[in-house]
Design an enzyme around this catalytic site. Structure first.
Site, PDB file in Angstrom:
ATOM      1  N   CYS A  86       0.811  -1.222   0.000  1.00 45.74           N
ATOM      2  CA  CYS A  86       0.000   0.000   0.000  1.00 45.74           C
ATOM      3  C   CYS A  86       0.841   1.267   0.000  1.00 45.74           C
ATOM      4  CB  CYS A  86      -0.946   0.003   1.194  1.00 45.74           C
ATOM      5  SG  CYS A  86      -2.109  -1.371   1.172  1.00 45.74           S
ATOM      6  N   CYS A 212     -13.447   0.862   7.054  1.00 45.81           N
ATOM      7  CA  CYS A 212     -12.551   0.354   6.004  1.00 45.81           C
ATOM      8  C   CYS A 212     -12.470   1.339   4.846  1.00 45.81           C
ATOM      9  CB  CYS A 212     -13.054  -0.986   5.475  1.00 45.81           C
ATOM     10  SG  CYS A 212     -13.377  -2.212   6.768  1.00 45.81           S
ATOM     11  N   SER A 213     -11.280   1.513   4.305  1.00 42.28           N
ATOM     12  CA  SER A 213     -11.117   2.399   3.156  1.00 42.28           C
ATOM     13  C   SER A 213     -11.844   1.835   1.944  1.00 42.28           C
ATOM     14  CB  SER A 213      -9.634   2.611   2.840  1.00 42.28           C
ATOM     15  OG  SER A 213      -8.989   1.372   2.620  1.00 42.28           O
ATOM     16  N   LYS A 333     -10.137   6.955   3.714  1.00 43.44           N
ATOM     17  CA  LYS A 333     -11.480   6.591   4.147  1.00 43.44           C
ATOM     18  C   LYS A 333     -12.547   7.180   3.232  1.00 43.44           C
ATOM     19  CE  LYS A 333     -13.680   4.389   5.612  1.00 43.44           C
ATOM     20  NZ  LYS A 333     -15.082   4.630   5.273  1.00 43.44           N
ATOM     21  N   HIS A 337      -8.870   4.589  -1.956  1.00 41.88           N
ATOM     22  CA  HIS A 337      -7.558   3.959  -1.807  1.00 41.88           C
ATOM     23  C   HIS A 337      -7.215   3.086  -3.016  1.00 41.88           C
ATOM     24  CE1 HIS A 337      -4.054   2.231  -0.121  1.00 41.88           C
ATOM     25  NE2 HIS A 337      -4.597   1.275   0.625  1.00 41.88           N
TER      26      HIS A 337
END
Length: 390
Positions: A86, A212-213, A333, A337
């Site tokens: 990431c 969760c993103s 968020k 992402h």
């Protein structure tokens, strides 16, 4: 850091479910505009650095070659693909910074992208889970499951903080409303984020969907210039300090999984190089892949003592009008992402703030910005301290 390169131009796509069919198209959407914004041409670029995670999300590899495929005028420029989970975008960016600062080139183009929304769920889940140590952690079932385990550990040690996580989610969604690049521009509110419902189901207990993103498509690009080039540019945002630090990939080898020692080390080294204290930062764009990650980062960077991360929400420190706004862009968020694009995007968001071009998400008087991007559970950690020099 007198020899530090600068960002002199950038471009950013809207994150979300993109019409662009593939990574090649997404990269093409930002590379040309970034060069235009910098006021340079393709034949002036000495190197191209591409951040794409992929890992099975696409059958098309060789992403270093995709920039030239989508922009033929760049096909003759040496290009390399960089991947670091990431933190892929920051890895590409730091490789470009090293390239320019070493004198190997005077101008570099960095582009990060990911096409995620067209992947099947099982393909997406498998790709993301590989950012963990699968030999020991695959039983969690998903990357969300691994961070859920961290949340359970935190709750066991410090008490139930589900509402704290909901407050982080709500803050970032509230911030994202004003960001035209954000995937989800909606103020969801704390109560919605704190409740399990049909619209906000559990993903991995205790993490809900709002913890969760987002799964997003998108791309971002920046142009990196040597100091002599940056002096004549229309704008320049410079690294006052930067650092990369690492930690054990297998979580069981860490002394304390809640400490995020690698994140702390990257922050401390970048802060020391910049000659600043945490309180000198005017904003922080940080890696909230899950709300528990942002909470642990508050504590890793010294905003709060271990177990006391909720206090910075209580006092408003991390709000838009606080002493250190965290994720005024909405973060991963709300902004989204798309893995390979994230690190580049975070630096673009900071550059917009420092040049006074952040519009509705502008932090008044922003002069010094921190950016933190991590790969895995804070295995690969990148911290930048940025300032405007032109």
């Amino acid at each position: 850091m007198t020899t530090a390169p600068s960002m002199i131009g950038w471009a950013h796509s809207t994150f979300g479910e993109a019409d662009a069919p593939d990574v090649e198209t997404l990269l093409a959407e930002v590379t040309g505009p970034a060069l235009d914004h910098a006021g340079v041409t393709a034949d002036e670029v000495d190197g191209v650095f591409v951040g794409v995670f992929n890992n099975g999300l696409s059958r098309q590899g060789f992403e270093g070659g995709l920039v030239g495929a989508g922009r033929p005028e760049l096909a003759g420029v040496p290009a390399v693909h960089v991947e670091n989970a990431c933190a892929t975008g920051s890895a590409a960016l730091y490789a470009a910074l090293d390239f320019v600062q070493s004198g190997r080139g005077r101008l570099a183009l960095v582009a990060g992208a990911e096409k995620m929304t067209s992947a099947r769920f099982d393909t997406l889940n498998d790709a993301l889970l590989s950012a963990s140590y699968r030999k020991e952690e695959e039983h969690a079932g998903s990357f969300a499951g691994i961070f859920a385990d961290l949340a359970v550990t935190y709750f066991d040690r410090y008490g139930d903080h589900r509402r704290t996580l909901a407050r982080i989610a709500a803050k970032n969604h509230r911030n994202g409303v004003g960001n035209p690049y954000a995937h989800l521009r909606k103020d969801l509110g704390v109560d919605f984020c704190d409740a399990v419902s049909d619209r906000n189901p559990l993903v991995a207990d205790p993490l809900r969907r709002t913890d969760c993103s987002l799964v997003s498509d998108g791309a971002a690009a920046v142009v990196i210039a040597a100091p002599d080039v940056a002096r004549t540019a229309a704008r320049a945002v410079t690294w006052r300090g930067r650092a990369q630090a690492a930690d054990h990939l297998p979580l069981r080898r860490r002394d304390d999984v809640l400490r995020l020692a690698g994140a702390r080390a990257a922050f401390e080294r970048a802060r020391a190089e910049a000659g600043i204290e945490l309180a000198d930062l005017d904003l922080l764009e940080t890696h909230d892949c899950f709300t528990i990650a942002e909470l642990l980062q508050y504590e890793a960077f010294g905003l709060a003592e271990p177990g006391k991360g909720a206090t910075v929400l209580d006092t408003g420190v991390v709000e838009r009008g606080g002493t250190l706004p965290v994720n005024p862009s909405g973060g991963l968020k709300a902004k989204g992402h798309p893995v390979g694009a994230t690190g580049v995007s975070q630096h673009v968001m900071a550059a917009l703030q420092l040049t006074g071009q952040a519009g509705d998400i502008q932090v008044d008087g922003a002069e010094l910005a921190g950016v933190f991007n991590m790969g895995g559970v804070a295995v690969a950690n990148y911290f930048s301290v940025l300032e405007r020099s032109r």
